[in-house]
Design a protein around this motif. Structure first.
Motif, short mmCIF file in Angstrom:
data_model
loop_
_atom_site.label_atom_id
_atom_site.label_comp_id
_atom_site.label_asym_id
_atom_site.label_seq_id
_atom_site.Cartn_x
_atom_site.Cartn_y
_atom_site.Cartn_z
N THR A 240 0.85 -1.19 0.00
CA THR A 240 0.00 0.00 0.00
C THR A 240 0.88 1.24 0.00
O THR A 240 1.85 1.31 0.75
CB THR A 240 -0.90 0.03 1.25
N ILE A 241 0.54 2.20 -0.86
CA ILE A 241 1.17 3.53 -0.82
C ILE A 241 0.08 4.51 -0.42
O ILE A 241 -0.96 4.59 -1.06
CB ILE A 241 1.76 3.93 -2.17
N MET A 242 0.32 5.24 0.68
CA MET A 242 -0.68 6.21 1.16
C MET A 242 0.01 7.51 1.54
O MET A 242 1.21 7.54 1.83
CB MET A 242 -1.48 5.63 2.32
N ASN A 243 -0.79 8.59 1.54
CA ASN A 243 -0.23 9.88 1.92
C ASN A 243 -0.30 10.05 3.44
O ASN A 243 -0.68 9.14 4.17
CB ASN A 243 -0.94 11.03 1.19
N GLN A 244 0.06 11.24 3.92
CA GLN A 244 0.10 11.49 5.36
C GLN A 244 -1.28 11.38 6.01
O GLN A 244 -1.40 11.10 7.19
CB GLN A 244 0.68 12.89 5.63
N ASP A 245 -2.33 11.61 5.23
CA ASP A 245 -3.69 11.52 5.76
C ASP A 245 -4.25 10.11 5.63
O ASP A 245 -5.46 9.91 5.79
CB ASP A 245 -4.60 12.50 5.00
N ASN A 246 -3.41 9.14 5.32
CA ASN A 246 -3.78 7.74 5.14
C ASN A 246 -4.75 7.50 3.98
O ASN A 246 -5.48 6.53 3.96
CB ASN A 246 -4.35 7.14 6.44
N ASN A 247 -4.76 8.42 3.01
CA ASN A 247 -5.52 8.19 1.78
C ASN A 247 -4.68 7.28 0.89
O ASN A 247 -3.52 7.55 0.62
CB ASN A 247 -5.78 9.51 1.04
N ILE A 248 -5.27 6.18 0.43
CA ILE A 248 -4.54 5.19 -0.35
C ILE A 248 -4.41 5.67 -1.80
O ILE A 248 -5.40 6.01 -2.45
CB ILE A 248 -5.25 3.83 -0.28
N TYR A 249 -3.17 5.70 -2.30
CA TYR A 249 -2.88 6.07 -3.68
C TYR A 249 -2.67 4.85 -4.55
O TYR A 249 -2.87 4.90 -5.75
CB TYR A 249 -1.62 6.94 -3.74
N TYR A 250 -2.24 3.75 -3.94
CA TYR A 250 -1.89 2.57 -4.71
C TYR A 250 -1.97 1.36 -3.79
O TYR A 250 -1.56 1.43 -2.64
CB TYR A 250 -0.46 2.73 -5.24
N ARG A 251 -2.53 0.27 -4.32
CA ARG A 251 -2.62 -0.96 -3.51
C ARG A 251 -2.47 -2.15 -4.45
O ARG A 251 -3.04 -2.18 -5.54
CB ARG A 251 -3.93 -1.02 -2.77
N LEU A 252 -1.71 -3.15 -3.98
CA LEU A 252 -1.50 -4.36 -4.75
C LEU A 252 -1.46 -5.52 -3.78
O LEU A 252 -0.79 -5.45 -2.75
CB LEU A 252 -0.17 -4.24 -5.51
#
Length: 170
Positions: free
Chosen positions: A116-128
């Motif tokens: 998982t790649i997420m920003n500081q606000d824990n919004n997911i940008y990418y998931r595999l």
């Protein structure tokens, strides 16, 4: 040649040519042409230097992110205290809004991996998710800091091996 002769004898070109105005004007025209070419050459050099400087600055901005994570690890069931294993955390920052290339390779011999790649606000940008992860794509990232998290779960064996390689660049 006439100028060299006049310089050698230390007399003016006018005296040497006995006031032949056509030849004097031709020599003056050649001097003006040389000046024009010299000024044109300086202008081209200044404009070329400015373009090179602009392209260099743009290129420097493009090399904003170059991030890589790579590891091969084996875990024993006695080391794993929960049903899921936090394998790795990685962090990278994006200085401006930009498209980045994300290349992922991950594999485990038992269970599943979740990247998982997420920003500081824990919004997911990418998931595999899966036992074997392979992906290469270009994603849009907003300016800011990002967290990469790799978690393993659903394993049944006493010993599990996990290998991963993640590259993010532009």
């Amino acid at each position: 040649m006439i100028i060299k002769i006049s310089n050698y004898f230390k007399i003016s070109v006018d005296e040497l040519l006995k006031n032949d105005t056509k030849i004097v004007e031709k020599i003056d025209d050649e001097k003006r042409k040389k000046r024009k070419y010299f000024i044109l050459l300086i202008v081209i050099c200044v404009i070329g230097s400015a373009l090179i400087l602009i392209l260099y600055n743009k290129y420097q901005e493009r090399i904003a992110v170059n991030f890589s994570m790579k590891k091969h690890e084996t875990y024993k069931s006695t080391e794993i205290k929960e049903l899921s294993l936090n394998v790795a955390n990685g962090y990278f920052s994006v200085p401006k809004n930009e498209k980045l290339d994300v290349q992922v390779h991950g594999v485990t011999d038992d269970g599943k991996l979740h990247l998982t790649i997420m920003n500081q606000d824990n919004n997911i940008y990418y998931r595999l998710d899966g036992q074997e992860l392979n992906d290469l794509q270009t994603l849009y990232f907003e300016k800011g800091s990002y967290i990469i998290q790799i978690v393993a779960d659903d394993f049944t064996e006493d010993i599990i091996s996990i290998e991963y390689n993640i590259d993010i660049s532009n």
